[in-house]
Design a protein around this motif. Structure first.
Motif, short mmCIF file in Angstrom:
data_model
loop_
_atom_site.label_atom_id
_atom_site.label_comp_id
_atom_site.label_asym_id
_atom_site.label_seq_id
_atom_site.Cartn_x
_atom_site.Cartn_y
_atom_site.Cartn_z
N THR A 144 7.06 3.43 -12.03
CA THR A 144 7.31 3.81 -10.64
C THR A 144 6.60 5.12 -10.31
N ARG A 145 6.67 6.07 -11.22
CA ARG A 145 5.99 7.35 -10.98
C ARG A 145 4.48 7.17 -10.88
N ARG A 178 6.69 -5.13 -12.80
CA ARG A 178 7.22 -5.40 -11.47
C ARG A 178 7.39 -4.11 -10.67
N ARG A 179 8.00 -3.12 -11.31
CA ARG A 179 8.24 -1.85 -10.60
C ARG A 179 6.93 -1.17 -10.25
N GLY A 180 5.97 -1.19 -11.18
CA GLY A 180 4.68 -0.56 -10.91
C GLY A 180 3.94 -1.21 -9.76
N ALA A 228 3.33 0.88 -6.24
CA ALA A 228 1.96 1.13 -5.80
C ALA A 228 1.64 0.38 -4.52
N GLY A 229 1.96 -0.92 -4.48
CA GLY A 229 1.60 -1.73 -3.32
C GLY A 229 2.26 -1.28 -2.04
N THR A 242 17.30 5.97 -12.81
CA THR A 242 16.95 4.68 -13.38
C THR A 242 15.77 4.06 -12.65
N LEU A 243 15.72 4.22 -11.34
CA LEU A 243 14.64 3.65 -10.55
C LEU A 243 13.32 4.38 -10.79
#
Length: 223
Positions: free
Chosen positions: A9-10, A123-125, A129-130, A3-4
């Motif tokens: 995220t990738r 938000r996840r991206g 990345a950060g 899920t994460l």
């Protein structure tokens, strides 16, 4: 875990690896410019904005003083304040997350977030990345600073190409209509024309000004 590991995220982690590796170059060039290992590591940990960091050591390597180096780095860091306003409006971080978001709000994390349409993916991206770049960049900076002359000229490793490739990967999905393509071409042309005449890092500010002017005069929102 599945899920994460969402598409955003990738993307964020891929950008983190590609961009973070370039920290090796900064570490090696920082030591070559006359800074010690701790100073180079501190610059990456505290300043953490690649263009400003390279501008800083460029001035130092050229014989400039700390004030001139700080001024050049500050000029290039202005763009992060603009990113910060957009990220604050998009993610609405609160409390300690607000401070952390300010630290990792850079070109790549902002671009990764803006490239997503779903608020959760934005938000996840951003965080993938950060935070990913922060970790990889600082580890690679330390490695480059410690290895120093053993690496030779860090530019021959092509690590700058990895960072460019990461940016192209973020940009490509946005070029789905004529106007974004036209803006990208205009910004690229402005950057190429500016490179011979301005310090490193400033061409990206020129490109941003071109994009902003295009959006203003066309009455459209440049994302």
């Amino acid at each position: 875990m599945q899920t994460l590991m969402t598409p955003a995220t990738r993307i964020g982690l891929s950008v983190a690896v590609a961009t973070g590796l370039y920290g090796v170059s900064f570490g090696a060039l920082g030591v070559a410019a006359g800074l010690d290992v701790l100073q180079v590591v501190a610059l990456s940990a505290l300043m953490f904005t690649g263009g400003s960091q390279f501008a800083y050591i460029g001035v130092i390597a050229g014989g400039g003083g700390g004030g001139a180096a700080f001024g050049a780095a500050t000029l290039l860091g202005v763009r992060n304040a603009v990113y910060g306003m957009q990220i604050n409006r998009m993610l609405r971080p609160r409390g300690w997350r607000r401070l952390l978001a300010a630290q990792v709000c850079i070109d790549e994390s902002t671009a990764t977030a803006v490239g997503q349409r779903d608020p959760g993916e934005q938000r996840r991206g951003f965080w993938a990345a950060g935070l990913g770049i922060y970790v990889f960049w600082n580890v690679c900076t330390a490695a480059g600073a410690l290895l120093g002359d053993a690496m030779g000229d860090p530019r021959r490793w092509g690590l700058d190409g990895a960072a460019v490739a990461a940016f192209l990967g973020l940009l490509w999905p946005r070029l789905s209509a004529r106007e974004p393509v036209a803006i990208a071409v205009a910004c690229a042309l402005a950057t190429v024309l500016a490179v011979p005449f301005v310090p490193p890092g400033v061409p990206i500010l020129v490109a941003a000004a071109v994009a902003a002017a295009w959006g203003w005069f066309s009455g459209t929102k440049v994302r």
